[in-house]
Design a protein around this motif. Structure first.
Motif, PDB file in Angstrom:
ATOM      1  N   LEU A  98      46.954  41.605  40.942  1.00  0.00           N
ATOM      2  CA  LEU A  98      46.733  40.831  42.164  1.00  0.00           C
ATOM      3  C   LEU A  98      47.301  39.414  42.010  1.00  0.00           C
ATOM      4  O   LEU A  98      47.868  38.857  42.950  1.00  0.00           O
ATOM      5  CB  LEU A  98      45.238  40.775  42.498  1.00  0.00           C
ATOM      6  CG  LEU A  98      44.648  42.064  43.097  1.00  0.00           C
ATOM      7  CD1 LEU A  98      43.129  41.964  43.186  1.00  0.00           C
ATOM      8  CD2 LEU A  98      45.236  42.351  44.474  1.00  0.00           C
ATOM      9  N   LYS A  99      47.175  38.865  40.823  1.00  0.00           N
ATOM     10  CA  LYS A  99      47.751  37.538  40.555  1.00  0.00           C
ATOM     11  C   LYS A  99      49.278  37.585  40.657  1.00  0.00           C
ATOM     12  O   LYS A  99      49.902  36.631  41.128  1.00  0.00           O
ATOM     13  CB  LYS A  99      47.338  37.045  39.164  1.00  0.00           C
ATOM     14  CG  LYS A  99      45.897  36.589  39.075  1.00  0.00           C
ATOM     15  CD  LYS A  99      45.533  36.165  37.645  1.00  0.00           C
ATOM     16  CE  LYS A  99      44.070  35.791  37.540  1.00  0.00           C
ATOM     17  NZ  LYS A  99      43.672  35.461  36.145  1.00  0.00           N
TER      18      LYS A  99
ATOM     19  N   ARG B 201      49.307  44.892  53.850  1.00  0.00           N
ATOM     20  CA  ARG B 201      50.287  44.088  53.096  1.00  0.00           C
ATOM     21  C   ARG B 201      49.695  42.729  52.735  1.00  0.00           C
ATOM     22  O   ARG B 201      48.814  42.226  53.430  1.00  0.00           O
ATOM     23  CB  ARG B 201      51.546  43.852  53.932  1.00  0.00           C
ATOM     24  CG  ARG B 201      52.131  45.070  54.616  1.00  0.00           C
ATOM     25  CD  ARG B 201      52.878  45.966  53.682  1.00  0.00           C
ATOM     26  NE  ARG B 201      53.490  47.077  54.404  1.00  0.00           N
ATOM     27  CZ  ARG B 201      54.211  48.031  53.831  1.00  0.00           C
ATOM     28  NH1 ARG B 201      54.418  48.025  52.542  1.00  0.00           N
ATOM     29  NH2 ARG B 201      54.723  49.008  54.564  1.00  0.00           N
ATOM     30  N   CYS B 202      50.227  42.152  51.670  1.00  0.00           N
ATOM     31  CA  CYS B 202      49.842  40.782  51.327  1.00  0.00           C
ATOM     32  C   CYS B 202      50.957  39.833  51.769  1.00  0.00           C
ATOM     33  O   CYS B 202      52.057  40.255  52.131  1.00  0.00           O
ATOM     34  CB  CYS B 202      49.584  40.644  49.831  1.00  0.00           C
ATOM     35  SG  CYS B 202      51.028  40.930  48.785  1.00  0.00           S
ATOM     36  N   GLN B 203      50.689  38.541  51.724  1.00  0.00           N
ATOM     37  CA  GLN B 203      51.639  37.551  52.226  1.00  0.00           C
ATOM     38  C   GLN B 203      52.976  37.605  51.494  1.00  0.00           C
ATOM     39  O   GLN B 203      54.039  37.549  52.127  1.00  0.00           O
ATOM     40  CB  GLN B 203      51.027  36.148  52.088  1.00  0.00           C
ATOM     41  CG  GLN B 203      49.819  35.920  52.966  1.00  0.00           C
ATOM     42  CD  GLN B 203      49.268  34.512  52.829  1.00  0.00           C
ATOM     43  OE1 GLN B 203      50.021  33.554  52.643  1.00  0.00           O
ATOM     44  NE2 GLN B 203      47.947  34.377  52.916  1.00  0.00           N
ATOM     45  N   SER B 204      52.931  37.696  50.171  1.00  0.00           N
ATOM     46  CA  SER B 204      54.177  37.676  49.392  1.00  0.00           C
ATOM     47  C   SER B 204      55.079  38.858  49.731  1.00  0.00           C
ATOM     48  O   SER B 204      56.306  38.726  49.772  1.00  0.00           O
ATOM     49  CB  SER B 204      53.865  37.661  47.889  1.00  0.00           C
ATOM     50  OG  SER B 204      53.147  38.823  47.504  1.00  0.00           O
ATOM     51  N   GLN B 205      54.485  40.015  50.003  1.00  0.00           N
ATOM     52  CA  GLN B 205      55.271  41.203  50.366  1.00  0.00           C
ATOM     53  C   GLN B 205      55.993  40.984  51.691  1.00  0.00           C
ATOM     54  O   GLN B 205      57.169  41.327  51.840  1.00  0.00           O
ATOM     55  CB  GLN B 205      54.362  42.428  50.485  1.00  0.00           C
ATOM     56  CG  GLN B 205      53.857  42.980  49.176  1.00  0.00           C
ATOM     57  CD  GLN B 205      52.900  44.141  49.384  1.00  0.00           C
ATOM     58  OE1 GLN B 205      51.982  44.073  50.196  1.00  0.00           O
ATOM     59  NE2 GLN B 205      53.107  45.224  48.648  1.00  0.00           N
TER      60      GLN B 205
ATOM     61  N   ILE C 173      40.698  37.475  44.917  1.00  0.00           N
ATOM     62  CA  ILE C 173      40.655  38.410  43.784  1.00  0.00           C
ATOM     63  C   ILE C 173      39.204  38.696  43.409  1.00  0.00           C
ATOM     64  O   ILE C 173      38.824  39.850  43.163  1.00  0.00           O
ATOM     65  CB  ILE C 173      41.414  37.834  42.567  1.00  0.00           C
ATOM     66  CG1 ILE C 173      42.915  37.785  42.859  1.00  0.00           C
ATOM     67  CG2 ILE C 173      41.158  38.669  41.315  1.00  0.00           C
ATOM     68  CD1 ILE C 173      43.746  37.141  41.768  1.00  0.00           C
ATOM     69  N   LYS C 174      38.393  37.643  43.406  1.00  0.00           N
ATOM     70  CA  LYS C 174      36.980  37.809  43.082  1.00  0.00           C
ATOM     71  C   LYS C 174      36.306  38.750  44.081  1.00  0.00           C
ATOM     72  O   LYS C 174      35.543  39.647  43.697  1.00  0.00           O
ATOM     73  CB  LYS C 174      36.284  36.442  43.090  1.00  0.00           C
ATOM     74  CG  LYS C 174      34.829  36.502  42.669  1.00  0.00           C
ATOM     75  CD  LYS C 174      34.201  35.119  42.675  1.00  0.00           C
ATOM     76  CE  LYS C 174      32.720  35.203  42.285  1.00  0.00           C
ATOM     77  NZ  LYS C 174      32.065  33.861  42.334  1.00  0.00           N
TER      78      LYS C 174
ATOM     79  N   GLY D 113      40.789  49.127  34.940  1.00  0.00           N
ATOM     80  CA  GLY D 113      39.669  48.210  34.796  1.00  0.00           C
ATOM     81  C   GLY D 113      39.922  46.935  35.587  1.00  0.00           C
ATOM     82  O   GLY D 113      41.028  46.686  36.065  1.00  0.00           O
ATOM     83  N   LYS D 114      38.879  46.098  35.706  1.00  0.00           N
ATOM     84  CA  LYS D 114      38.979  44.892  36.519  1.00  0.00           C
ATOM     85  C   LYS D 114      39.993  43.880  35.990  1.00  0.00           C
ATOM     86  O   LYS D 114      40.621  43.163  36.767  1.00  0.00           O
ATOM     87  CB  LYS D 114      37.601  44.241  36.633  1.00  0.00           C
ATOM     88  CG  LYS D 114      36.614  45.060  37.454  1.00  0.00           C
ATOM     89  CD  LYS D 114      35.263  44.353  37.590  1.00  0.00           C
ATOM     90  CE  LYS D 114      34.316  45.161  38.453  1.00  0.00           C
ATOM     91  NZ  LYS D 114      32.995  44.498  38.621  1.00  0.00           N
ATOM     92  N   ILE D 115      40.156  43.825  34.682  1.00  0.00           N
ATOM     93  CA  ILE D 115      41.109  42.871  34.101  1.00  0.00           C
ATOM     94  C   ILE D 115      42.538  43.214  34.543  1.00  0.00           C
ATOM     95  O   ILE D 115      43.311  42.333  34.930  1.00  0.00           O
ATOM     96  CB  ILE D 115      41.012  42.863  32.562  1.00  0.00           C
ATOM     97  CG1 ILE D 115      39.639  42.342  32.126  1.00  0.00           C
ATOM     98  CG2 ILE D 115      42.130  42.003  31.949  1.00  0.00           C
ATOM     99  CD1 ILE D 115      39.378  42.458  30.640  1.00  0.00           C
TER     100      ILE D 115
END
Length: 208
Positions: free
Chosen positions: A135-136, A75-79, A145-146, A127-129
């Motif tokens: 992710l943003k 999980r990420c923080q926002s979740q 993200i990088k 794709g990466k874009i």
């Protein structure tokens, strides 16, 4: 001059019909209002019952819940903050829980970004874009993200672009330029950069 009795009777009948009709409308309106009022009371009652039945977590309970929540899946923080706030914790309490979870290794944004990027690349063929965009949206930091995008193998990335391009190209029954343009547009829509697409197909027999 008095009108004939028959005329008076007809007029009286009309008046009675008029008042009967209006009385019927009046009672029907009252019935509708009563039904609406009853429905509103029922909805309010159900809402109050739902609120009273909803379990509100303390900070320590929320922390334990979050540990289990993060152990099941990355999980990420926002979740996690969103989940804890839905359980009744305040924003500050939720953020404090997340800070503790980070210290204990339950949450790692870089790890999450790497897993997300590799998963979306292999499973969804993004794709990466496009990966970076999502992710943003989850409020992942730029450095994470990088790192996440760097987790995607470059050779696999270029190979997938060529594979998708080729499949799209040969599925279109047009001349070469139209086939190439449509294939480019398709890959751009999936989040692949123009330069990466060119790199992937530069040695192939495509007209661009």
């Amino acid at each position: 001059y008095l009108p004939p009795y028959g005329v008076l009777a007809q007029e009286e009948q009309k008046i009675q019909t008029f008042f009967s009709f209006n009385l019927l409308i009046f009672y029907f309106t009252l019935f509708i209002l009563y039904c609406i009022s009853s429905c509103l009371r029922l909805l309010l009652s159900l809402q109050k019952k739902s609120m009273t039945q909803k379990k509100l977590y303390t900070f320590s309970q929320g922390l334990e819940y979050a540990k289990d929540y993060c152990a099941k899946e990355e999980r990420c923080q926002s979740q996690v903050i969103e989940k804890l706030m839905s359980l009744g914790l305040t924003k500050q309490e939720s953020e404090d829980c997340v800070a503790e979870l980070i210290c204990q290794g339950y949450i790692n944004e870089q790890r999450y970004a790497e897993l997300f990027a590799v998963s979306k690349f292999h499973q969804n063929k993004w794709g990466k874009i496009k990966i970076a965009y999502y992710l943003k949206q989850k409020r992942i930091s730029e450095p994470c993200i990088k790192k996440g995008l760097e987790a995607i193998d470059y050779n696999e990335y270029i190979s997938l672009i060529e594979e998708i391009f080729s499949k799209k190209y040969f599925s279109i029954s047009k001349d070469k330029k139209i086939k190439t343009k449509k294939s480019f547009d398709y890959l751009l829509g999936k989040g692949f950069a123009y330069n990466d697409i060119v790199e992937a197909i530069k040695d192939k027999d495509y007209d661009f």
